[in-house]
Design an enzyme around this catalytic site. Structure first.
Site, PDB file in Angstrom:
ATOM      1  N   CYS A 154      41.095  -1.413  11.698  1.00 28.75           N
ATOM      2  CA  CYS A 154      41.624  -0.292  10.899  1.00 28.75           C
ATOM      3  C   CYS A 154      42.326   0.821  11.713  1.00 28.75           C
ATOM      4  O   CYS A 154      41.848   0.756  13.088  1.00 28.75           O
ATOM      5  CB  CYS A 154      40.317   0.279  10.225  1.00 28.75           C
ATOM      6  SG  CYS A 154      39.699  -0.619   9.059  1.00 28.75           S
ATOM      7  N   ASP A 155      43.011   1.718  11.221  1.00 32.25           N
ATOM      8  CA  ASP A 155      43.745   2.604  11.971  1.00 32.25           C
ATOM      9  C   ASP A 155      42.834   3.987  11.684  1.00 32.25           C
ATOM     10  O   ASP A 155      41.740   3.966  11.282  1.00 32.25           O
ATOM     11  CB  ASP A 155      44.917   3.026  11.522  1.00 32.25           C
ATOM     12  CG  ASP A 155      45.130   3.260   9.999  1.00 32.25           C
ATOM     13  OD1 ASP A 155      44.034   3.879   9.325  1.00 32.25           O
ATOM     14  OD2 ASP A 155      46.200   3.052   9.373  1.00 32.25           O
ATOM     15  N   SER A 156      43.519   5.246  12.345  1.00 33.43           N
ATOM     16  CA  SER A 156      42.508   6.367  12.139  1.00 33.43           C
ATOM     17  C   SER A 156      42.646   6.815  10.879  1.00 33.43           C
ATOM     18  O   SER A 156      41.638   8.021  10.588  1.00 33.43           O
ATOM     19  CB  SER A 156      43.553   7.491  13.052  1.00 33.43           C
ATOM     20  OG  SER A 156      44.744   7.486  12.406  1.00 33.43           O
TER      21      SER A 156
END
EC number: 3.1.2.28
Length: 150
Positions: free
Chosen positions: A18-20
């Site tokens: 996942c990203d931020s």
């Protein structure tokens, strides 16, 4: 073995996927699509070294570069989600095949990936026919494209 055994797989979304913003980073969908068809052929009974080149032993003389790919996101995919991945391969012509991947969460399609591969000779880079094993996997998979398990 039933087609669902090699055409419907599972993927759990991990923190590193996942990203931020807490949703999967876009490139992971195509990575998962490719990993899913690799896993599918292995479950079907084709050893990966028979399909993918291992330059230390050169068992396979064929490479499958990606010539087109797409990813469509239909709903957020987040850390901890358990996805079903439905694989739908088909032959385009003698040297091209496409693998569609449908990502399903709680019975709803949340994403889809499409990857088109070209079959090439590893040395000359000339287009060549798909190997028999891969053709058999595609044919066996297409017998049951209406899988209801998802």
């Amino acid at each position: 073995m039933k087609p669902a055994d090699w055409l419907i797989l599972q993927k759990k979304v991990r923190f590193g996927d996942c990203d931020s913003a807490g949703v999967i980073h876009f490139h992971n969908l195509l990575k998962w699509s490719h990993e899913a068809w690799e896993e599918s052929i292995e479950i079907y009974g084709i050893p990966s070294q028979d399909i993918f080149p291992d330059f230390s032993i050169r068992k396979s003389q064929i490479i499958f570069p990606i010539v087109n790919c797409e990813a469509n996101f239909l709903a957020p995919i987040k850390i901890g989600d358990l996805l079903k991945v439905k694989i739908v391969p088909h032959k385009i012509n003698t040297h091209l095949f496409q693998v569609n991947s449908f990502f399903i969460k709680n019975g709803n399609k949340v994403a889809e990936g499409k990857i088109i591969h070209c079959s090439l000779d590893i040395d000359s880079r000339d287009k060549i026919e798909l190997p028999d094993q891969l053709e058999r996997w595609i044919e066996a998979s297409n017998v049951s494209t209406n899988l209801k398990e998802c």
